[in-house]
Motif scaffolding. Structure first.
Motif, PDB file in Angstrom:
ATOM      1  N   GLN A 251      33.844  22.357  39.345  1.00 43.25           N
ATOM      2  CA  GLN A 251      32.865  23.205  38.657  1.00 43.25           C
ATOM      3  C   GLN A 251      32.572  24.478  39.434  1.00 43.25           C
ATOM      4  N   ARG A 252      32.409  24.343  40.744  1.00 43.33           N
ATOM      5  CA  ARG A 252      32.129  25.518  41.577  1.00 43.33           C
ATOM      6  C   ARG A 252      33.326  26.455  41.601  1.00 43.33           C
ATOM      7  N   ALA A 253      34.550  25.901  41.621  1.00 44.39           N
ATOM      8  CA  ALA A 253      35.757  26.743  41.605  1.00 44.39           C
ATOM      9  C   ALA A 253      35.868  27.485  40.282  1.00 44.39           C
ATOM     10  N   ALA A 254      35.520  26.833  39.177  1.00 50.63           N
ATOM     11  CA  ALA A 254      35.555  27.498  37.874  1.00 50.63           C
ATOM     12  C   ALA A 254      34.526  28.626  37.834  1.00 50.63           C
ATOM     13  N   ALA A 255      33.354  28.389  38.400  1.00 50.96           N
ATOM     14  CA  ALA A 255      32.330  29.444  38.450  1.00 50.96           C
ATOM     15  C   ALA A 255      32.801  30.615  39.306  1.00 50.96           C
ATOM     16  N   LEU A 256      33.439  30.324  40.427  1.00 47.79           N
ATOM     17  CA  LEU A 256      33.964  31.385  41.282  1.00 47.79           C
ATOM     18  C   LEU A 256      35.077  32.154  40.578  1.00 47.79           C
ATOM     19  N   LEU A 257      35.908  31.446  39.843  1.00 43.94           N
ATOM     20  CA  LEU A 257      36.994  32.087  39.101  1.00 43.94           C
ATOM     21  C   LEU A 257      36.444  33.025  38.033  1.00 43.94           C
ATOM     22  N   ILE A 258      35.408  32.608  37.350  1.00 52.03           N
ATOM     23  CA  ILE A 258      34.780  33.445  36.324  1.00 52.03           C
ATOM     24  C   ILE A 258      34.171  34.694  36.945  1.00 52.03           C
ATOM     25  N   ARG A 259      33.611  34.560  38.149  1.00 51.48           N
ATOM     26  CA  ARG A 259      33.018  35.711  38.844  1.00 51.48           C
ATOM     27  C   ARG A 259      34.060  36.613  39.487  1.00 51.48           C
TER      28      ARG A 259
ATOM     29  N   GLU B 131      36.090  35.745  42.048  1.00 49.20           N
ATOM     30  CA  GLU B 131      36.303  35.411  43.457  1.00 49.20           C
ATOM     31  C   GLU B 131      37.469  34.429  43.555  1.00 49.20           C
ATOM     32  N   PHE B 132      38.686  34.976  43.455  1.00 51.25           N
ATOM     33  CA  PHE B 132      39.883  34.159  43.297  1.00 51.25           C
ATOM     34  C   PHE B 132      40.256  33.389  44.558  1.00 51.25           C
ATOM     35  N   VAL B 133      40.146  34.004  45.706  1.00 43.91           N
ATOM     36  CA  VAL B 133      40.500  33.319  46.960  1.00 43.91           C
ATOM     37  C   VAL B 133      39.506  32.203  47.247  1.00 43.91           C
ATOM     38  N   GLU B 134      38.230  32.476  47.045  1.00 44.28           N
ATOM     39  CA  GLU B 134      37.206  31.462  47.265  1.00 44.28           C
ATOM     40  C   GLU B 134      37.384  30.290  46.306  1.00 44.28           C
ATOM     41  N   ALA B 135      37.778  30.569  45.064  1.00 45.29           N
ATOM     42  CA  ALA B 135      38.030  29.509  44.092  1.00 45.29           C
ATOM     43  C   ALA B 135      39.184  28.629  44.547  1.00 45.29           C
ATOM     44  N   PHE B 136      40.225  29.247  45.110  1.00 47.71           N
ATOM     45  CA  PHE B 136      41.360  28.468  45.609  1.00 47.71           C
ATOM     46  C   PHE B 136      40.937  27.565  46.761  1.00 47.71           C
ATOM     47  N   TYR B 137      40.151  28.099  47.699  1.00 46.54           N
ATOM     48  CA  TYR B 137      39.701  27.277  48.819  1.00 46.54           C
ATOM     49  C   TYR B 137      38.754  26.170  48.371  1.00 46.54           C
ATOM     50  N   MET B 138      37.992  26.412  47.328  1.00 44.82           N
ATOM     51  CA  MET B 138      37.075  25.396  46.827  1.00 44.82           C
ATOM     52  C   MET B 138      37.826  24.252  46.148  1.00 44.82           C
ATOM     53  N   TYR B 139      38.824  24.592  45.307  1.00 41.17           N
ATOM     54  CA  TYR B 139      39.563  23.581  44.549  1.00 41.17           C
ATOM     55  C   TYR B 139      40.923  24.166  44.175  1.00 41.17           C
TER      56      TYR B 139
END
Length: 91
Positions: free
Chosen positions: A24-32, A34-42
């Motif tokens: 869920q947090r990676a999807a939220a980061l992806l929507i915002r 923040e692609f690298v952070e989304a990858f590190y999250m999930y």
């Protein structure tokens, strides 16, 4: 947005992350954006997104090699989830 996210029941009951923790947090980061952070999250977010897209498109528009694409993306996604979960557990 994060205040509306569902808590992980596995983490609440047993005290450790499950295979889906961070999705869920990676999807939220992806929507915002923040692609690298989304990858590190999930890391599997980048195979899950096209997988769901192909499944959704195939639901409305049947195309020739959809089953091969879906199977390949599903296997790749499961492999990424297992490897990233194992790395998370080891570290």
């Amino acid at each position: 947005m994060e205040e509306y996210m569902l808590p992980c029941l596995n983490k609440k009951i047993f005290g450790f992350d499950c295979l889906g923790c961070g999705l869920q947090r990676a999807a939220a980061l992806l929507i915002r954006g923040e692609f690298v952070e989304a990858f590190y999250m999930y890391p599997a977010i980048y195979t899950l997104t096209p997988l769901f897209l192909v499944i959704g498109l195939n639901f409305f528009f049947k195309f020739k090699h959809a089953s091969k694409i879906i199977n390949t993306l599903a296997i790749l996604t499961v492999a990424i989830i297992i490897v990233s979960f194992t790395i998370k557990i080891i570290n």
